[in-house]
Write an enzyme that holds these catalytic residues in place. Structure first.
Site, PDB file in Angstrom:
ATOM      1  N   TYR A   1      -6.991   3.914 -13.611  1.00  0.00           N
ATOM      2  CA  TYR A   1      -6.098   3.912 -14.900  1.00  0.00           C
ATOM      3  C   TYR A   1      -6.140   2.516 -15.473  1.00  0.00           C
ATOM      4  O   TYR A   1      -5.387   1.687 -15.161  1.00  0.00           O
ATOM      5  CB  TYR A   1      -4.871   4.437 -14.380  1.00  0.00           C
ATOM      6  CG  TYR A   1      -4.081   5.248 -15.737  1.00  0.00           C
ATOM      7  CD1 TYR A   1      -4.781   5.427 -16.878  1.00  0.00           C
ATOM      8  CD2 TYR A   1      -2.736   5.567 -15.320  1.00  0.00           C
ATOM      9  CE1 TYR A   1      -4.108   6.073 -17.723  1.00  0.00           C
ATOM     10  CE2 TYR A   1      -2.212   6.200 -16.495  1.00  0.00           C
ATOM     11  CZ  TYR A   1      -2.900   6.488 -17.865  1.00  0.00           C
ATOM     12  OH  TYR A   1      -1.970   7.262 -18.825  1.00  0.00           O
TER      13      TYR A   1
ATOM     14  N   TYR B   1       8.688  -6.403   2.427  1.00  0.00           N
ATOM     15  CA  TYR B   1       7.595  -5.738   2.688  1.00  0.00           C
ATOM     16  C   TYR B   1       7.662  -4.643   3.715  1.00  0.00           C
ATOM     17  O   TYR B   1       8.124  -3.557   3.565  1.00  0.00           O
ATOM     18  CB  TYR B   1       6.096  -6.418   2.683  1.00  0.00           C
ATOM     19  CG  TYR B   1       4.894  -5.416   2.220  1.00  0.00           C
ATOM     20  CD1 TYR B   1       4.492  -5.583   1.052  1.00  0.00           C
ATOM     21  CD2 TYR B   1       4.331  -4.633   3.241  1.00  0.00           C
ATOM     22  CE1 TYR B   1       3.232  -5.024   0.760  1.00  0.00           C
ATOM     23  CE2 TYR B   1       3.422  -3.825   2.936  1.00  0.00           C
ATOM     24  CZ  TYR B   1       2.830  -4.029   1.481  1.00  0.00           C
ATOM     25  OH  TYR B   1       1.727  -3.266   1.277  1.00  0.00           O
TER      26      TYR B   1
ATOM     27  N   LEU C   1      -4.142 -10.684   0.837  1.00  0.00           N
ATOM     28  CA  LEU C   1      -5.021 -11.327   0.000  1.00  0.00           C
ATOM     29  C   LEU C   1      -4.155 -11.469  -1.262  1.00  0.00           C
ATOM     30  O   LEU C   1      -3.391 -10.600  -1.756  1.00  0.00           O
ATOM     31  CB  LEU C   1      -6.332 -10.439  -0.233  1.00  0.00           C
ATOM     32  CG  LEU C   1      -7.132 -10.403   0.958  1.00  0.00           C
ATOM     33  CD1 LEU C   1      -8.355  -9.386   1.002  1.00  0.00           C
ATOM     34  CD2 LEU C   1      -7.838 -11.937   1.219  1.00  0.00           C
TER      35      LEU C   1
END
Length: 394
Positions: free
Chosen positions: A74, A235, A273
């Site tokens: 998208y 997280y 990353l």
């Protein structure tokens, strides 16, 4: 027009079409340098195919195994006065390279959560490929319109249960400061699970199976992250971690669905990353800057493409079965989570300040990698050249 990087907060609002294509080509060259992945996939659907791990998976499948690929994403095209998103340029760069190599590559730009895009993709698989033998699910989205209820769910990156205070870095200014993040509400938790959990992955896989579009022995994999304790409140134990728990629930359900035909579904736990997704998570960019310095010094640093090539070559298509941990996940975060690496992170973390950021971390490497996501800082690209930003999807 001449395109230069313009960074606002954790996003670069410009992207360079030639630089993005060069970045994709660098990944292609790496995969080709590692040789053919024997017994690799041949017909691959990548849901979330335009950046990060999804794009790296598509590159690895195509140029490591000669796979035909369908990519779903998208992205925003360019318009007057506005550049396209990097994923738009990445996908064009990939598709040009794949077709030049004689490989099938087809793209669908739209809402992967919607029934309409699912139908378009299923029709294309039926018409062009017959079946797929690998489905990569790698969506990172801030919102999802539920296809059944029409409800718009918005994901948040927050701790659960209590406020969380820790160090963070403004990667643009280099200022290290303390940040306190207030905990999520029950509604925010439920919304984040609705966006980033496993339900949509299940909807895709059931739709493919019901239409008889999954080949015997087909595999599907989704990506997750665990990381060190310093990031857990925001997280692993935060809203995104609860959504990833739901993704693991879906993996087990889908594994049971695929087992009768020799297939499997699992989660791959990847390395931290610099990606467009990770740059938005508080605390994580500082951790990544420290991690990069340590892993580069040890010679174990990997980018998205090294991670995905290793996943395919040494786990998914190694001629045997992937190596799973005790909960059935494949761990390609193993080099990041090595005890000596994490001990070094714990040693450096409390000592980092604005004054010693450059010396104690690889903030320069973080910034360089961040700009490359948008096509900047690529060797061999003339950034003073006039380029046409208006490129139609192919």
């Amino acid at each position: 027009m001449i395109i230069q990087p313009r960074v606002r907060g954790f996003v670069c609002v410009t992207s360079h079409p030639v630089g993005c294509a060069a970045h994709v080509q660098e990944w292609i060259d790496y995969v080709k340098s590692k040789g053919v992945i024997a017994h690799g996939p041949k017909k691959v659907l990548v849901i979330g195919a335009s950046t990060g791990y999804g794009l790296a998976s598509r590159v690895t499948a195509a140029f490591g195994s000669g796979a035909a690929t369908i990519g779903v994403f998208y992205e925003r095209p360019s318009e007057e006065g506005r550049l396209a998103t990097p994923g738009w340029y990445n996908s064009i760069g990939f598709t040009r390279a794949a077709r030049a190599a004689g490989l099938y590559a087809r793209n669908f730009n739209g809402d992967a959560f919607s029934d309409d895009i699912k139908k378009q993709v299923l029709d294309a698989i039926k018409a062009d490929l017959g079946q797929v033998d690998l489905v990569i699910y790698s969506l990172a989205s801030p919102r999802r319109t539920h296809p059944r209820t029409g409800t718009v769910h918005k994901s948040v990156l927050k701790p659960v249960g209590a406020p969380y205070t820790n160090k963070t870095v403004d990667t643009d200014t280099g200022i290290v400061s303390e940040i306190t993040i207030e905990p999520a509400t029950e509604t925010e938790i439920a919304d984040t699970i609705a966006v980033m959990g496993g339900e949509d992955w299940e909807l895709w896989m059931h739709a493919l199976r019901d239409a008889n579009l999954l080949a015997p022995n087909a595999q599907t994999v989704a990506y997750s992250y665990i990381g060190p304790e310093v990031t857990w409140p925001v997280y692993k134990n935060g809203t995104i971690g609860l959504a990833k728990n739901d993704l693991e629930r879906a993996a087990q359900a889908l594994d049971a669905l695929l087992k009768p035909t020799g297939g499997r579904a699992f989660i791959a736990v990847n390395k931290a990353l610099v990606t467009q997704a990770s740059s938005a998570i508080p605390v994580v960019p500082l951790y990544i800057s420290i991690l990069y310095k340590i892993m580069k010094a040890r010679g174990t640093h990997e980018r998205c493409i090294e991670q995905m090539q290793r996943l395919f070559a040494t786990h998914m298509y190694n001629g045997q079965t992937p190596r799973f941990d005790e909960t059935g996940r494949v761990r390609i975060d193993d080099l990041e989570m090595a005890p000596e690496v994490q001990a070094a992170v714990r040693e450096i973390w409390p000592t980092v300040t604005t004054a010693n950021l450059v010396e104690r971390t690889d903030i320069a490497g973080y910034r360089s990698e961040f700009l490359r996501l948008f096509g900047f800082g690529m060797p061999g690209v003339d950034y003073q050249a006039d380029v046409d930003p208006h490129i139609p999807m192919i």
